[in-house]
Design a protein around this motif. Structure first.
Motif, mmCIF file in Angstrom:
data_model
loop_
_atom_site.group_PDB
_atom_site.id
_atom_site.type_symbol
_atom_site.label_atom_id
_atom_site.label_comp_id
_atom_site.label_asym_id
_atom_site.label_seq_id
_atom_site.Cartn_x
_atom_site.Cartn_y
_atom_site.Cartn_z
ATOM 1 N N PRO A 43 0.799 -1.233 0.000
ATOM 2 C CA PRO A 43 0.000 0.000 0.000
ATOM 3 C C PRO A 43 0.836 1.290 0.000
ATOM 4 C CG PRO A 43 -0.002 -0.989 2.185
ATOM 5 C CD PRO A 43 0.741 -1.934 1.296
ATOM 6 N N ASP B 204 -3.135 0.034 -7.330
ATOM 7 C CA ASP B 204 -4.186 -0.006 -6.314
ATOM 8 C C ASP B 204 -4.488 -1.486 -6.037
ATOM 9 O OD1 ASP B 204 -6.510 -0.125 -4.861
ATOM 10 O OD2 ASP B 204 -7.647 1.227 -6.148
ATOM 11 N N SER C 128 -6.349 -2.760 -3.621
ATOM 12 C CA SER C 128 -7.455 -2.937 -2.659
ATOM 13 C C SER C 128 -8.286 -4.182 -2.969
ATOM 14 C CB SER C 128 -8.324 -1.686 -2.569
ATOM 15 O OG SER C 128 -8.673 -1.247 -3.838
ATOM 16 N N ARG C 129 -8.392 -4.561 -4.264
ATOM 17 C CA ARG C 129 -9.161 -5.785 -4.565
ATOM 18 C C ARG C 129 -8.456 -6.998 -3.934
ATOM 19 N NH1 ARG C 129 -10.292 -7.441 -10.709
ATOM 20 N NH2 ARG C 129 -11.515 -5.519 -10.690
ATOM 21 N N ALA D 187 -6.455 -6.978 -1.402
ATOM 22 C CA ALA D 187 -6.536 -6.872 0.061
ATOM 23 C C ALA D 187 -7.878 -7.406 0.564
ATOM 24 C CB ALA D 187 -6.336 -5.422 0.492
#
Ligand SMILES: NC(=O)c1ccc[n+]([C@@H]2O[C@H](COP(=O)([O-])OP(=O)(O)OC[C@H]3O[C@@H](n4cnc5c(N)ncnc54)[C@H](OP(=O)(O)O)[C@@H]3O)[C@@H](O)[C@H]2O)c1
Length: 271
Positions: free
Chosen positions: A208, A250, A252-253, A255
């Motif tokens: 991140p 990114d 986030s998916r 994560a």
């Protein structure tokens, strides 16, 4: 269950093997120039540019899962054709495929890249990784394509060694080239989780924290107890090199999808 790790002699491939041997019945790992394999792994030599040899090895090993890591920065036939050869052989054998891709297939921009952003390569290595993805997706639409960033860890990491060199006055680190480094252990765990899933298509799997290569150098200095004053820096802009400057993934998916926590590099390299 048999797991085949193509590129087991490499940094990530070796870590995937080390984590898999405890959990998987049989782990077969390939090398090309460096005949090394972690304990418990059946080592086989393989040149991924040799399509017939790839098919023969996969047919003989009969893996349920194939993790495909090989690349050579300046060799299209390994990075692109080799990935296609592995995907083709895995598909013929009916194996689940996890293919390792890269943030290098993006052109670079200030905004983060989403998982499904199409490649916009600006240099040969990025183009080869983009071509590899296209080939893998055509051959096996069910394959997971892991887009990752700078792989860090101990001195076995090429990225950490580059930082140690720059701290010793050998070479310089760019202040304007931004990436999202990931720990080799976190990435290996994520790869094994994806191997056991049916996730299909590209997935960003990176840390991140977005940092410049020079900031990474400072974090490595702190981690290794070295004088940061010795760090030599430069800018990508002034270097004349054509390669992406700012690439933020990114993740986030990933994560949300994975149990593995993808740690940021500031946490990873804390003293
Ligand atoms: N390192 C990073 O920071 C980074 C960043 C983003 C994406 N990635 C991607 O992550 C993956 C793994 O990277 P890594 O740093 O772990 O790589 P690595 O340590 O350089 O390992 C590369 C592997 O490819 C094998 N290989 C090279 N040429 C081959 C050939 N002709 N036939 C068969 N195998 C061959 C090597 O075998 P030998 O050593 O035995 O020759 C080695 O096992 C790559 O797909 C890379 O594009 C890496």
């Amino acid at each position: 269950m048999t797991l085949l790790v193509v590129g087991a002699s490499g940094h990530l491939g070796g870590e995937v093997c080390r984590r898999a041997v405890a959990a998987v019945e049989r782990v077969v790992g390939t090398y090309h120039a460096n005949p090394v394999a972690p304990a418990g792994v059946e080592a086989r030599r393989l040149d991924v540019t040799d399509r017939a040899a790839v098919r023969a090895l996969v047919a003989a090993v009969r893996p349920a899962v194939v993790v495909s890591t090989p690349y050579r920065y300046d060799d299209w036939t390994v990075t692109a054709d080799g990935a296609a050869n592995v995907a083709y052989a895995a598909a013929r054998a009916g194996a689940r495929l996890v293919h390792l891709s890269s943030d290098a297939l993006h052109a670079g921009r200030p905004e983060p890249y989403a998982d499904d952003d199409v490649p916009t390569p600006v240099f040969a290595y990025g183009a080869a990784k983009a071509a590899a993805e296209t080939a893998v997706r055509v051959v096996d639409p069910g394959a997971a394509l892991v887009r990752t960033s700078l792989i860090v860890g101990d001195e076995r990491s090429r990225q950490v060694r580059l930082c140690l060199d720059a701290l010793a006055g050998r070479g310089a680190l760019f202040t304007d080239e931004v990436r999202c480094p990931v720990d080799v252990g976190d990435l290996a765990s994520a790869v094994l989780e994806l191997a056991a899933s049916d996730y299909a298509g590209p997935l960003n799997v990176a840390g991140p924290d977005a940092v410049s290569r020079a900031e990474l150098g400072l974090l490595v200095a702190r981690r290794f107890g070295l004088d940061p004053g010795g760090l030599r820096t430069a800018t990508s802009a002034a270097s004349g090199l054509v390669r992406p400057v700012e690439v933020r993934l990114d993740s986030s998916r990933a994560a949300g999808l994975l149990r593995t926590r993808l740690r940021g590099v500031r946490e990873l390299l804390a003293p």
